[in-house]
Design a protein around this motif. Structure first.
Motif, PDB file in Angstrom:
ATOM      1  N   PRO A  14     -36.309  31.323 173.934  1.00 64.11           N
ATOM      2  CA  PRO A  14     -37.003  30.155 174.465  1.00 64.11           C
ATOM      3  C   PRO A  14     -37.606  30.383 175.846  1.00 64.11           C
ATOM      4  CG  PRO A  14     -34.633  29.818 174.484  1.00 64.11           C
ATOM      5  CD  PRO A  14     -34.892  31.088 173.745  1.00 64.11           C
ATOM      6  N   SER A  17     -41.300  30.215 175.912  1.00 68.07           N
ATOM      7  CA  SER A  17     -41.962  28.983 175.499  1.00 68.07           C
ATOM      8  C   SER A  17     -42.326  28.136 176.725  1.00 68.07           C
ATOM      9  CB  SER A  17     -41.031  28.173 174.592  1.00 68.07           C
ATOM     10  OG  SER A  17     -41.604  26.938 174.302  1.00 68.07           O
ATOM     11  N   LEU A  20     -40.910  24.414 176.976  1.00 72.18           N
ATOM     12  CA  LEU A  20     -39.551  24.205 177.455  1.00 72.18           C
ATOM     13  C   LEU A  20     -39.481  24.259 178.969  1.00 72.18           C
ATOM     14  CD1 LEU A  20     -37.526  26.254 174.828  1.00 72.18           C
ATOM     15  CD2 LEU A  20     -37.798  23.790 174.980  1.00 72.18           C
ATOM     16  N   TRP A  21     -40.229  25.155 179.580  1.00 74.34           N
ATOM     17  CA  TRP A  21     -40.259  25.234 181.046  1.00 74.34           C
ATOM     18  C   TRP A  21     -40.847  23.962 181.643  1.00 74.34           C
ATOM     19  CZ3 TRP A  21     -37.456  28.431 183.681  1.00 74.34           C
ATOM     20  CH2 TRP A  21     -37.106  29.661 183.130  1.00 74.34           C
ATOM     21  N   PHE A  65     -30.081  19.061 177.727  1.00 72.69           N
ATOM     22  CA  PHE A  65     -31.279  19.769 177.279  1.00 72.69           C
ATOM     23  C   PHE A  65     -31.053  21.283 177.255  1.00 72.69           C
ATOM     24  CE2 PHE A  65     -35.608  21.507 178.126  1.00 72.69           C
ATOM     25  CZ  PHE A  65     -36.195  21.097 176.950  1.00 72.69           C
ATOM     26  N   VAL A  66     -30.457  21.815 178.321  1.00 70.17           N
ATOM     27  CA  VAL A  66     -30.194  23.253 178.366  1.00 70.17           C
ATOM     28  C   VAL A  66     -29.177  23.641 177.291  1.00 70.17           C
ATOM     29  CG1 VAL A  66     -29.229  25.112 179.792  1.00 70.17           C
ATOM     30  CG2 VAL A  66     -30.848  23.510 180.778  1.00 70.17           C
ATOM     31  N   TRP A  68     -28.797  22.144 174.402  1.00 72.66           N
ATOM     32  CA  TRP A  68     -29.535  22.102 173.145  1.00 72.66           C
ATOM     33  C   TRP A  68     -30.372  23.374 172.967  1.00 72.66           C
ATOM     34  CZ3 TRP A  68     -34.905  21.845 172.366  1.00 72.66           C
ATOM     35  CH2 TRP A  68     -35.287  21.651 171.044  1.00 72.66           C
ATOM     36  N   ILE A  69     -31.015  23.812 174.057  1.00 68.06           N
ATOM     37  CA  ILE A  69     -31.811  25.044 173.986  1.00 68.06           C
ATOM     38  C   ILE A  69     -30.932  26.220 173.589  1.00 68.06           C
ATOM     39  CG2 ILE A  69     -33.092  26.737 175.353  1.00 68.06           C
ATOM     40  CD1 ILE A  69     -34.171  24.375 177.000  1.00 68.06           C
ATOM     41  N   CYS A  70     -29.778  26.338 174.239  1.00 67.55           N
ATOM     42  CA  CYS A  70     -28.897  27.479 173.958  1.00 67.55           C
ATOM     43  C   CYS A  70     -28.337  27.435 172.545  1.00 67.55           C
ATOM     44  CB  CYS A  70     -27.753  27.509 174.972  1.00 67.55           C
ATOM     45  SG  CYS A  70     -28.285  27.963 176.628  1.00 67.55           S
ATOM     46  N   ARG A  72     -29.574  25.597 169.755  1.00 67.18           N
ATOM     47  CA  ARG A  72     -30.507  25.435 168.635  1.00 67.18           C
ATOM     48  C   ARG A  72     -31.749  26.318 168.697  1.00 67.18           C
ATOM     49  NH1 ARG A  72     -27.171  23.399 165.240  1.00 67.18           N
ATOM     50  NH2 ARG A  72     -26.209  21.511 165.987  1.00 67.18           N
ATOM     51  N   ARG A  73     -32.211  26.672 169.872  1.00 68.16           N
ATOM     52  CA  ARG A  73     -33.482  27.381 169.996  1.00 68.16           C
ATOM     53  C   ARG A  73     -33.332  28.866 170.301  1.00 68.16           C
ATOM     54  NH1 ARG A  73     -38.466  24.933 169.282  1.00 68.16           N
ATOM     55  NH2 ARG A  73     -39.121  26.359 170.879  1.00 68.16           N
ATOM     56  N   TRP A  74     -32.148  29.298 170.707  1.00 69.62           N
ATOM     57  CA  TRP A  74     -31.974  30.673 171.139  1.00 69.62           C
ATOM     58  C   TRP A  74     -31.385  31.486 170.005  1.00 69.62           C
ATOM     59  CZ3 TRP A  74     -31.724  31.064 176.878  1.00 69.62           C
ATOM     60  CH2 TRP A  74     -31.968  32.355 177.303  1.00 69.62           C
TER      61      TRP A  74
END
Length: 91
Positions: A14, A17, A20-21, A65-66, A68-70, A72-74
């Motif tokens: 991510p 992306s 996301l930033w 949010f972070v 969730w990123i770790c 689901r998105r990573w």
């Protein structure tokens, strides 16, 4: 929870992306209440100035949010690990 989530799909990072930033920057900027009038302490929310409640709320949003990123998105499984896993299943 399944500990092998990173091996379920293609490699994704991510950090590449821009969306996301941008979302992270917006959350951080919203959590720093520079947009409120200087020196204002009223109204009080649960005994603290409202700007503290705003800052704490956006801190929780940022942490969620972070997380969730770790979760689901990573997906950063290394190619060697994936090849090794494929050999193990084939045997």
């Amino acid at each position: 929870m399944d500990q092998r989530r990173s091996q379920d799909g293609p490699r994704r990072e991510p950090i590449r992306s821009p969306g996301l930033w941008i979302a992270m920057a917006v959350i951080v900027l919203a959590g720093v209440p520079f947009y409120l009038p200087a020196g204002s302490t009223r109204p009080l929310l649960l005994g603290v100035p409202y700007w503290v409640a705003i800052s704490v709320a956006f801190t929780v949003v940022f942490a969620a949010f972070v997380s969730w990123i770790c979760l689901r998105r990573w997906n950063v499984v290394e190619p060697e690990e994936q090849a090794e896993r494929g050999r193990g299943e084939a045997a």
